[in-house]
Design a protein around this motif. Structure first.
Motif, PDB file in Angstrom:
ATOM      1  N   LEU A  51       0.834  -1.201   0.000  1.00 44.10           N
ATOM      2  CA  LEU A  51       0.000   0.000   0.000  1.00 44.10           C
ATOM      3  C   LEU A  51       0.868   1.250   0.000  1.00 44.10           C
ATOM      4  CD1 LEU A  51      -2.807  -1.010   2.525  1.00 44.10           C
ATOM      5  CD2 LEU A  51      -3.067  -0.633   0.076  1.00 44.10           C
ATOM      6  N   ALA A  52       1.950   1.209   0.784  1.00 39.97           N
ATOM      7  CA  ALA A  52       2.871   2.346   0.811  1.00 39.97           C
ATOM      8  C   ALA A  52       3.514   2.550  -0.553  1.00 39.97           C
ATOM      9  CB  ALA A  52       3.952   2.114   1.874  1.00 39.97           C
ATOM     10  N   GLY A  57       4.064   5.751  -5.266  1.00 43.90           N
ATOM     11  CA  GLY A  57       4.433   5.590  -6.666  1.00 43.90           C
ATOM     12  C   GLY A  57       5.554   4.602  -6.910  1.00 43.90           C
ATOM     13  N   LEU A  58       5.996   3.912  -5.851  1.00 41.56           N
ATOM     14  CA  LEU A  58       7.095   2.954  -6.011  1.00 41.56           C
ATOM     15  C   LEU A  58       6.652   1.708  -6.765  1.00 41.56           C
ATOM     16  CD1 LEU A  58       8.680   3.170  -2.442  1.00 41.56           C
ATOM     17  CD2 LEU A  58       9.409   4.344  -4.519  1.00 41.56           C
ATOM     18  N   HIS A  63       7.098  -2.160 -11.307  1.00 40.97           N
ATOM     19  CA  HIS A  63       6.479  -2.668 -12.525  1.00 40.97           C
ATOM     20  C   HIS A  63       7.400  -2.526 -13.730  1.00 40.97           C
ATOM     21  CE1 HIS A  63       3.389  -3.779 -15.341  1.00 40.97           C
ATOM     22  NE2 HIS A  63       3.435  -2.606 -15.940  1.00 40.97           N
ATOM     23  N   THR A  64       8.179  -1.448 -13.767  1.00 40.25           N
ATOM     24  CA  THR A  64       9.040  -1.193 -14.921  1.00 40.25           C
ATOM     25  C   THR A  64      10.438  -1.812 -14.760  1.00 40.25           C
ATOM     26  OG1 THR A  64       9.679   0.948 -13.965  1.00 40.25           O
ATOM     27  CG2 THR A  64       7.846   0.928 -15.533  1.00 40.25           C
ATOM     28  N   PHE A 125      -1.111  -4.398  -7.993  1.00 39.55           N
ATOM     29  CA  PHE A 125      -2.550  -4.576  -7.827  1.00 39.55           C
ATOM     30  C   PHE A 125      -3.177  -3.363  -7.143  1.00 39.55           C
ATOM     31  CE2 PHE A 125      -5.830  -5.806  -4.713  1.00 39.55           C
ATOM     32  CZ  PHE A 125      -6.840  -6.182  -5.583  1.00 39.55           C
ATOM     33  N   PHE A 126      -2.569  -2.900  -6.052  1.00 41.44           N
ATOM     34  CA  PHE A 126      -3.118  -1.748  -5.332  1.00 41.44           C
ATOM     35  C   PHE A 126      -3.003  -0.468  -6.154  1.00 41.44           C
ATOM     36  CE2 PHE A 126      -2.339  -4.418  -1.481  1.00 41.44           C
ATOM     37  CZ  PHE A 126      -3.675  -4.514  -1.111  1.00 41.44           C
ATOM     38  N   LEU A 127      -1.972  -0.385  -6.970  1.00 45.71           N
ATOM     39  CA  LEU A 127      -1.827   0.781  -7.839  1.00 45.71           C
ATOM     40  C   LEU A 127      -2.966   0.842  -8.852  1.00 45.71           C
ATOM     41  CD1 LEU A 127       0.095   3.164  -8.422  1.00 45.71           C
ATOM     42  CD2 LEU A 127       1.239   1.719 -10.113  1.00 45.71           C
TER      43      LEU A 127
END
Length: 204
Positions: A51-52, A57-58, A63-64, A125-127
């Motif tokens: 969640l953090a 934005g981490l 992901h990248t 997923f949370f993003l």
């Protein structure tokens, strides 16, 4: 922000039987209600880093970055396989036996937390899950993400406690049959091995 749609979406996600649910059920069956509560607590707190990451934005970086994603992923795979192996060993984390004494609560919680911490897909997923429910006000976005995340965690803990309580209630019946205990231990081993295999195939 905290809409009916959010609560329904979160409930569907939380109820779906994933790794944390399986772990909580295994502890409830193997060690009783107290152990299941610790498992639920650990799995819930294992959500915090993801969640953090989503809030800060981490998750986008994870992901990248194929290297970082794969490091976390294969650490998670190894951990799930270790839990699977332990299911088959006397005294293992998930082994079900009438002779087994309960583990310390902090050990149970730590294992549950690691199950979620070592799953890199959760951050992504949370993003994807939380932003659609934001108000659109950039000034309050961080606070809103944090609030949604805390509500999601509370729902996770509540649902996992229900799963664990149900499993603990069935424990006495299970302990009366050596065949059932062996079958369940092997089943949990197979499930965690399958979850490890699925995680190994995940891509960023």
């Amino acid at each position: 922000m905290l809409t009916v749609q959010f609560f329904l979406t979160a409930l569907v996600v939380v109820i779906a039987p994933g790794t944390g649910v399986i772990y909580t059920l295994a502890l409830g069956l193997g060690q009783g209600r107290r152990a299941a509560l610790w498992a639920a607590l650990g799995c819930t707190f294992g959500i915090v880093p993801h969640l953090a990451a989503a809030t800060l934005g981490l998750a986008a970086i994870l992901h990248t970055s194929a290297l970082l994603f794969n490091i976390v992923k294969f650490a998670g795979v190894a951990y799930l396989l270790w839990l699977a192996w332990g299911s088959l060993q006397s005294g293992g984390a998930l082994n079900i036996s009438s002779q087994r004494s309960a583990d310390a609560g902090w050990r149970i919680a730590r294992r549950g937390a690691l199950i979620n911490i070592l799953n890199p897909k959760l951050s992504i997923f949370f993003l994807a899950l939380l932003p659609p429910f934001l108000s659109g006000n950039a000034a309050t976005a961080t606070l809103e993400m944090t609030t949604l995340g805390l509500v999601f965690m509370a729902m996770t803990f509540a649902v996992f406690v229900l799963y664990g309580t149900f499993a603990a209630a069935a424990r006495q019946w299970i302990l009366g049959s050596e065949v059932v205990m062996r079958w369940l231990s092997r089943s949990f081993a197979a499930i965690f091995a399958a979850l490890a295999g699925r995680l190994a195939l995940e891509r960023a």
